[in-house]
Write an enzyme that holds these catalytic residues in place. Structure first.
Site, PDB file in Angstrom:
ATOM      1  N   GLY A  18       0.798  -1.219   0.000  1.00  0.00           N
ATOM      2  CA  GLY A  18       0.000   0.000   0.000  1.00  0.00           C
ATOM      3  C   GLY A  18       0.832   1.270   0.000  1.00  0.00           C
ATOM      4  O   GLY A  18       0.285   2.369  -0.041  1.00  0.00           O
ATOM      5  N   GLY A  20       2.812   2.375  -2.344  1.00  0.00           N
ATOM      6  CA  GLY A  20       2.841   3.032  -3.659  1.00  0.00           C
ATOM      7  C   GLY A  20       3.815   2.433  -4.656  1.00  0.00           C
ATOM      8  O   GLY A  20       4.096   3.045  -5.694  1.00  0.00           O
ATOM      9  N   LYS A  21       4.308   1.220  -4.407  1.00  0.00           N
ATOM     10  CA  LYS A  21       5.306   0.615  -5.303  1.00  0.00           C
ATOM     11  C   LYS A  21       4.758   0.414  -6.724  1.00  0.00           C
ATOM     12  O   LYS A  21       5.404   0.785  -7.702  1.00  0.00           O
ATOM     13  CB  LYS A  21       5.792  -0.735  -4.733  1.00  0.00           C
ATOM     14  CG  LYS A  21       6.399  -0.633  -3.344  1.00  0.00           C
ATOM     15  CD  LYS A  21       6.852  -1.983  -2.822  1.00  0.00           C
ATOM     16  CE  LYS A  21       5.758  -2.999  -2.628  1.00  0.00           C
ATOM     17  NZ  LYS A  21       4.725  -2.627  -1.606  1.00  0.00           N
ATOM     18  N   SER A  22       3.572  -0.175  -6.817  1.00  0.00           N
ATOM     19  CA  SER A  22       3.014  -0.448  -8.152  1.00  0.00           C
ATOM     20  C   SER A  22       2.740   0.846  -8.912  1.00  0.00           C
ATOM     21  O   SER A  22       2.960   0.923 -10.122  1.00  0.00           O
ATOM     22  CB  SER A  22       1.701  -1.227  -8.065  1.00  0.00           C
ATOM     23  OG  SER A  22       1.869  -2.334  -7.253  1.00  0.00           O
ATOM     24  N   ARG A  48      -6.373  -9.138  -8.795  1.00  0.00           N
ATOM     25  CA  ARG A  48      -7.253  -8.001  -8.505  1.00  0.00           C
ATOM     26  C   ARG A  48      -7.873  -7.553  -9.831  1.00  0.00           C
ATOM     27  O   ARG A  48      -7.324  -7.836 -10.894  1.00  0.00           O
ATOM     28  CB  ARG A  48      -6.435  -6.835  -7.927  1.00  0.00           C
ATOM     29  CG  ARG A  48      -5.868  -7.147  -6.579  1.00  0.00           C
ATOM     30  CD  ARG A  48      -5.032  -5.971  -6.048  1.00  0.00           C
ATOM     31  NE  ARG A  48      -4.393  -6.354  -4.809  1.00  0.00           N
ATOM     32  CZ  ARG A  48      -3.146  -6.048  -4.464  1.00  0.00           C
ATOM     33  NH1 ARG A  48      -2.401  -5.325  -5.258  1.00  0.00           N
ATOM     34  NH2 ARG A  48      -2.646  -6.452  -3.322  1.00  0.00           N
ATOM     35  N   ARG A 141      -7.339   2.071  -1.822  1.00  0.00           N
ATOM     36  CA  ARG A 141      -7.129   1.262  -3.039  1.00  0.00           C
ATOM     37  C   ARG A 141      -8.339   0.372  -3.302  1.00  0.00           C
ATOM     38  O   ARG A 141      -8.639   0.044  -4.444  1.00  0.00           O
ATOM     39  CB  ARG A 141      -5.845   0.434  -2.894  1.00  0.00           C
ATOM     40  CG  ARG A 141      -5.439  -0.235  -4.194  1.00  0.00           C
ATOM     41  CD  ARG A 141      -4.057  -0.842  -4.104  1.00  0.00           C
ATOM     42  NE  ARG A 141      -4.013  -1.981  -3.195  1.00  0.00           N
ATOM     43  CZ  ARG A 141      -2.903  -2.582  -2.780  1.00  0.00           C
ATOM     44  NH1 ARG A 141      -1.727  -2.151  -3.198  1.00  0.00           N
ATOM     45  NH2 ARG A 141      -2.946  -3.610  -1.960  1.00  0.00           N
ATOM     46  N   ARG A 152      -1.924  -6.948   6.411  1.00  0.00           N
ATOM     47  CA  ARG A 152      -0.875  -6.249   5.677  1.00  0.00           C
ATOM     48  C   ARG A 152      -0.220  -5.166   6.542  1.00  0.00           C
ATOM     49  O   ARG A 152       0.987  -4.936   6.453  1.00  0.00           O
ATOM     50  CB  ARG A 152      -1.441  -5.677   4.366  1.00  0.00           C
ATOM     51  CG  ARG A 152      -1.602  -6.758   3.308  1.00  0.00           C
ATOM     52  CD  ARG A 152      -2.394  -6.366   2.096  1.00  0.00           C
ATOM     53  NE  ARG A 152      -2.556  -7.526   1.219  1.00  0.00           N
ATOM     54  CZ  ARG A 152      -1.879  -7.749   0.107  1.00  0.00           C
ATOM     55  NH1 ARG A 152      -1.021  -6.866  -0.333  1.00  0.00           N
ATOM     56  NH2 ARG A 152      -2.046  -8.862  -0.592  1.00  0.00           N
ATOM     57  N   ASP A 175       5.735  10.577   0.217  1.00  0.00           N
ATOM     58  CA  ASP A 175       4.726  11.511   0.726  1.00  0.00           C
ATOM     59  C   ASP A 175       4.104  12.177  -0.489  1.00  0.00           C
ATOM     60  O   ASP A 175       3.020  11.802  -0.924  1.00  0.00           O
ATOM     61  CB  ASP A 175       5.411  12.512   1.674  1.00  0.00           C
ATOM     62  CG  ASP A 175       4.407  13.248   2.528  1.00  0.00           C
ATOM     63  OD1 ASP A 175       3.206  13.165   2.219  1.00  0.00           O
ATOM     64  OD2 ASP A 175       4.814  13.922   3.483  1.00  0.00           O
TER      65      ASP A 175
END
Ligand code: ADP
Ligand code: 5GP
Length: 203
Positions: A18, A20-22, A48, A141, A152, A175
């Site tokens: 969660g 923000g990597k993707s 997903r 998300r 998670r 951020d």
């Protein structure tokens, strides 16, 4: 090290679910369609909405995963939040043979295992600005049940502990997304950046 040499090394990106990597990876691959190759992992979790087999992951059953594992297919593998994930030798080889910089998105157990191989990647940790922000991103998300969000978040603490040990060459605090992306892009292109300090993450 010069950017050219650095580019030959794979890049391992990790950080709590969660963070923000993707989002960062999608933007990088859109901006540089020929430079990078994503190491498509195998997973037993369900796709997903919008995820395609062979793109974000190879989606497999637990039996198939176990079979691949027994056959020595994986460089590293881990159980995360009730599902198995693994990086196959094949996927990393394919990306490298295509002359692209290989990017792996893996969690802390996998990072530990990669450290005992000869892959020699650059390790980058993406940190949330706070646990509160992480929780709201995971919820926003809209892909996880409340139980999955809780699992998670609990695992996030382990990822953060590992980062606090200094396991990663670079740390970026996600951020402001544009600022984070600019730093991430530079690391991916082989530039050296000054890492951010890890926030306390005790909220
Ligand atoms: P990960 O791949 O690390 O699990 P995602 O890329 O799916 O995380 O991001 C989780 C959610 O947070 C997404 O809804 C994404 O749009 C959002 N997000 C990513 N970066 C930021 C940011 N800097 N500020 C606010 N929301 C963000
Ligand atoms: P998600 O289910 O949100 O896609 O991924 C959950 C976690 O699994 C993320 O932290 C991601 O980095 C990690 N992950 C994805 N693929 C692999 C893999 O092949 N190996 C390991 N060890 N972790 C992975």
């Amino acid at each position: 090290m010069s950017p050219v040499v650095e580019l030959l090394r794979p890049l391992v990106i990790s950080g709590p679910s969660g963070v923000g990597k993707s989002t960062l990876l999608q933007r990088l691959f859109a901006d540089y369609p020929d430079k990078f190759g994503f190491s498509v992992s195998h997973t037993t979790r369900a796709p997903r909405p919008g995820e395609e087999d062979g793109k974000q992951y190879y989606f497999v059953t637990r039996d198939r995963f176990t079979e691949l594992l027994a056959g020595g297919a994986f460089i590293e593998h881990a159980e995360f939040s009730g599902n198995f994930y693994g990086t196959s030798f094949m996927t990393v080889r394919e990306v490298s043979q295509a002359g692209r910089r290989c990017i792996l998105d893996i969690e802390a157990q996998g990072v530990r295992q990669i450290k005992s191989t000869n892959l020699n990647p650059v390790y980058l940790f993406i940190s949330p600005p706070s646990l509160t922000a992480l929780r709201s991103r995971l919820r926003a998300r809209g892909t996880e049940s409340e139980a999955s969000v809780a699992k998670r978040l609990a695992t996030a603490l382990k990822e953060i502990e590992y980062a606090k040990e200094g396991a990663h060459e670079y740390v970026i605090v996600n951020d402001d997304l544009d600022r984070t992306y600019d730093l991430f892009r530079r690391v991916a292109l082989g530039e050296e950046i000054v890492s951010d300090s890890l926030p306390p993450l005790d909220d």
